[in-house]
Motif scaffolding. Structure first.
Motif, PDB file in Angstrom:
ATOM      1  N   TRP A  27      44.576  56.771 107.573  1.00  0.00           N
ATOM      2  CA  TRP A  27      45.075  57.462 106.378  1.00  0.00           C
ATOM      3  C   TRP A  27      45.706  58.801 106.742  1.00  0.00           C
ATOM      4  O   TRP A  27      46.764  59.158 106.232  1.00  0.00           O
ATOM      5  N   ILE A  28      45.045  59.541 107.631  1.00  0.00           N
ATOM      6  CA  ILE A  28      45.566  60.864 107.992  1.00  0.00           C
ATOM      7  C   ILE A  28      46.950  60.724 108.627  1.00  0.00           C
ATOM      8  O   ILE A  28      47.898  61.413 108.244  1.00  0.00           O
ATOM      9  N   VAL A  34      54.291  59.314 106.390  1.00  0.00           N
ATOM     10  CA  VAL A  34      54.920  58.618 105.257  1.00  0.00           C
ATOM     11  C   VAL A  34      54.707  59.351 103.937  1.00  0.00           C
ATOM     12  O   VAL A  34      55.657  59.762 103.277  1.00  0.00           O
ATOM     13  N   LEU A  35      53.455  59.530 103.578  1.00  0.00           N
ATOM     14  CA  LEU A  35      53.144  59.983 102.223  1.00  0.00           C
ATOM     15  C   LEU A  35      53.723  61.373 101.943  1.00  0.00           C
ATOM     16  O   LEU A  35      54.524  61.553 101.020  1.00  0.00           O
ATOM     17  N   ILE A  36      53.329  62.339 102.769  1.00  0.00           N
ATOM     18  CA  ILE A  36      53.806  63.707 102.545  1.00  0.00           C
ATOM     19  C   ILE A  36      55.331  63.793 102.722  1.00  0.00           C
ATOM     20  O   ILE A  36      56.023  64.319 101.846  1.00  0.00           O
ATOM     21  N   PRO A  37      55.893  63.271 103.835  1.00  0.00           N
ATOM     22  CA  PRO A  37      57.349  63.342 103.983  1.00  0.00           C
ATOM     23  C   PRO A  37      58.098  62.698 102.821  1.00  0.00           C
ATOM     24  O   PRO A  37      59.119  63.200 102.384  1.00  0.00           O
TER      25      PRO A  37
ATOM     26  N   GLU B 105      47.701  49.451 102.790  1.00  0.00           N
ATOM     27  CA  GLU B 105      48.642  48.431 103.255  1.00  0.00           C
ATOM     28  C   GLU B 105      50.044  48.720 102.752  1.00  0.00           C
ATOM     29  O   GLU B 105      51.022  48.455 103.450  1.00  0.00           O
ATOM     30  N   GLY B 106      50.118  49.306 101.562  1.00  0.00           N
ATOM     31  CA  GLY B 106      51.424  49.692 101.032  1.00  0.00           C
ATOM     32  C   GLY B 106      52.124  50.697 101.938  1.00  0.00           C
ATOM     33  O   GLY B 106      53.315  50.560 102.231  1.00  0.00           O
ATOM     34  N   LEU B 107      51.354  51.676 102.420  1.00  0.00           N
ATOM     35  CA  LEU B 107      51.942  52.684 103.311  1.00  0.00           C
ATOM     36  C   LEU B 107      52.370  52.056 104.632  1.00  0.00           C
ATOM     37  O   LEU B 107      53.415  52.382 105.193  1.00  0.00           O
ATOM     38  N   ILE B 111      56.427  51.790 106.192  1.00  0.00           N
ATOM     39  CA  ILE B 111      56.979  52.146 107.499  1.00  0.00           C
ATOM     40  C   ILE B 111      57.863  51.028 108.033  1.00  0.00           C
ATOM     41  O   ILE B 111      58.913  51.274 108.605  1.00  0.00           O
ATOM     42  N   ARG B 112      57.429  49.798 107.801  1.00  0.00           N
ATOM     43  CA  ARG B 112      58.229  48.658 108.264  1.00  0.00           C
ATOM     44  C   ARG B 112      59.510  48.538 107.448  1.00  0.00           C
ATOM     45  O   ARG B 112      60.551  48.134 107.949  1.00  0.00           O
ATOM     46  N   ALA B 113      59.434  48.904 106.158  1.00  0.00           N
ATOM     47  CA  ALA B 113      60.551  48.621 105.264  1.00  0.00           C
ATOM     48  C   ALA B 113      61.594  49.735 105.225  1.00  0.00           C
ATOM     49  O   ALA B 113      62.780  49.469 105.195  1.00  0.00           O
ATOM     50  N   LEU B 114      61.147  50.989 105.235  1.00  0.00           N
ATOM     51  CA  LEU B 114      62.087  52.096 105.039  1.00  0.00           C
ATOM     52  C   LEU B 114      62.820  52.460 106.319  1.00  0.00           C
ATOM     53  O   LEU B 114      62.225  52.467 107.393  1.00  0.00           O
TER      54      LEU B 114
END
Lengths: 298, 273
Positions: A27-28, A34-37, B105-107, B111-114
């Protein structure tokens, strides 16, 4: 010294399974990349950051989106992305299917052939691009030499839009066909051989078997491949960057490369962020279709 | 059988030739002198091999620094991917439902998609605040973040093959979750971990867009060096091919080692739920 102690609590399966906290480190990392950017990118797209300017950024609302959507480059690069995607898919999927079918026959040496055929997808794209640039050279390249030996005139491969797009698609196909081939091969392996036997007993021809049995059964996989490939064409960068840098002019610039250029060549950072958000929006339906199609595969 | 056997073999040989020729051509150009590499008709075998291109590549200022950057960043990010990813992969493989599974899993899929550029723009801006621009540590962390999903998908498939009963008996003997994971699960999945490690290090080794944006003079990697050859107007193919070969050879060697697991790795994430 064997003492039999019954421990009913420990034997309950629920307790035997690992727990969600094992995912915290992941998660970190995913939050950091991903999340923050992602959310910060949306925020940037509403400011007016220019990397060459020292003025403090200010909030400009939807200005960047208006500018970007009004710019002809956005639409021309989107068009080029679509052309590459469409022609690329039309080349890669049939060839991938054909190779998978041949490998699926399990002839002698299939394993070795499979290893050879997947090599291209492992190689450093930048190095591959460089090699092809050498091979596509107008005067000294081995490709024009080979074409010349069968009587075809020299092509200035990377010099004009049509041939440069074609060259880009060829190089991408060289690296991507193995991926199509592997996924189709997995789908073929999952088809029960009794289906084929029954068809053969009924006197079906090879092409009937392919059209009536094989093709329908691998269609879900083909959909998955199509969606992944569309996303990959939006991502296309390394080989494109080496082969043409999007040139001549912007003739081979895709939307992804255009976003890079906007941000890091023209230094219009916020506009690039707006383009990034637009790419994300374009990706979303493809993404959902992919997840849906992938449920049909297994 | 769609094709006749002879047709199948011709197709396989043709495809193999097309797959390997560029690799052969890079390597052979890297050991030709200037005259031979520019000669027409091309010289496929009839030339005197030379190591001149390699000596000029190796004598480039910073070549060894860039080469060691590539190795350090690849190893560092791979180790993080294995350590962090194996824990998550174990949880995902063993527990079908837990809080946060779906968004996680969405995250991973994002990464794979974007396209990476979408995420790298903001990362570039953020890294200047964190002083991670042009730092090897920064690149290690970013590479790891981008590759963790692939490591997890791959390791999940290995963990799923380990029977739950083994864990149950260990648990009855009083082992803690952590002990069970390190003493039983990891050793059993060792071949899978090695394969995952090699696969993930390939991804890092080949990565271009992240270092092109995030690396300056200190942390440049090999693909950035290879790419920099085309910006000089005087195209000299020999050293360029030597640089490409130096990048490609470790891959060819490693893939021979993990041949068995390669197929799983290459299609990971495509059809997984």
């Amino acid at each position: 010294m064997i003492t039999k102690v019954s421990r009913p609590n420990l034997l309950r399966r629920k307790n035997l399974r690992p727990v969600a906290h094992l995912t915290i480190p992941t998660w970190i990392f995913l939050a950091l990349v991903v999340l923050i950017p992602f959310f910060y990118g949306i925020y940037i797209s509403f400011l007016n950051i220019n990397l060459a300017s020292f003025l403090p950024p200010s909030f400009v609302g939807f200005d960047n989106y208006q500018t970007v959507l009004a710019a002809s480059e956005t639409w021309s690069t989107l068009r080029i992305t679509l052309i590459i995607t469409l022609i690329g898919l039309l080349m890669q999927i049939p060839i991938g299917i054909l190779l998978a079918l041949v490998l699926h026959e399990n002839l002698r040496g299939t394993k070795i052939f499979r290893s050879i055929l997947i090599t291209p997808m492992l190689l450093t794209p930048v190095a591959v691009g460089l090699t092809y640039r050498f091979m596509f050279d107008t005067d000294l390249g081995v490709i024009n030499w080979a074409l010349g030996s069968i009587g075809i005139e020299k092509v200035n491969w990377l010099g004009s839009q049509t041939s440069a797009l074609f060259a880009i698609i060829i190089v991408d196909s060289w690296q991507s066909i193995p991926f199509v081939m592997l996924l189709v091969l997995a789908a073929l392996t999952a088809i029960s051989s009794s289906l084929y036997e029954a068809a053969r007993v009924d006197g079906a021809t090879a092409s009937q078997i392919f059209r009536r049995i094989t093709l329908p059964l691998i269609t879900p996989t083909l959909l998955v491949i199509t969606m992944i490939k569309i996303m990959d064409f939006l991502k296309l960068f390394d080989t494109l960057f080496i082969l043409t840098r999007g040139g001549p002019g912007n003739a081979t610039t895709t939307l992804g490369l255009w976003t890079y250029k906007t941000g890091f060549v023209f230094l219009e950072f916020s506009r690039a962020a707006a383009l990034g958000v637009i790419i994300t929006i374009i990706t979303l339906p493809v993404y959902f279709l992919w997840r849906r199609a992938s449920k049909g595969v297994r | 059988m769609i094709l006749k056997r002879s047709a199948s073999y011709s197709l396989l040989f043709l495809a193999s030739f097309l797959s390997l020729f560029p690799l052969f051509w890079t390597i052979s150009t890297s050991i030709k002198d200037r005259v031979d590499s520019y000669s027409l008709p091309p010289k496929f075998f009839t030339f005197t091999p030379t190591l001149k291109n390699y000596t000029s590549l190796f004598s480039l200022e910073k070549f060894w620094q860039i080469y060691s950057n590539s190795i350090i960043i690849t190893l560092g990010s791979t180790l993080i991917c294995l350590a962090v990813g194996s824990l998550a992969a174990y949880a995902l493989a063993r527990k079908p439902k837990f809080r946060g599974r779906t968004p996680l899993e969405g995250l991973m899929i994002a990464i794979r998609a974007l396209p990476a550029i979408v995420l790298l723009l903001p990362i570039y801006k953020l890294s200047s605040y964190l002083d991670l621009y042009d730092s090897k540590l920064g690149l290690i962390l970013i590479f790891a973040g981008f590759n963790i999903p692939f490591a997890i998908w791959l390791m999940m498939s290995f963990f799923e093959q380990i029977p739950v009963e083994i864990e149950e008996s260990a648990r009855v003997d009083g082992a803690s979750t952590f002990k069970m994971f390190t003493r039983i699960i990891l050793p059993l999945a060792a071949p899978g971990l090695v394969a995952t490690g090699i696969f993930v290090s390939l991804l890092s080794w080949n990565e271009f867009l992240i270092p092109v944006i995030m690396a300056g003079e200190n942390s440049k990697t090999l693909p950035v060096l290879v790419a920099s050859f085309i910006s000089n107007r005087t195209l000299d193919w020999g050293p360029m091919a030597a640089a490409a070969t130096v990048a490609l050879i470790p891959i060819v060697l490693l893939t021979v080692v993990i041949q068995r697991w390669l197929v799983a790795g290459l299609s990971s994430g495509a059809v997984k739920e």
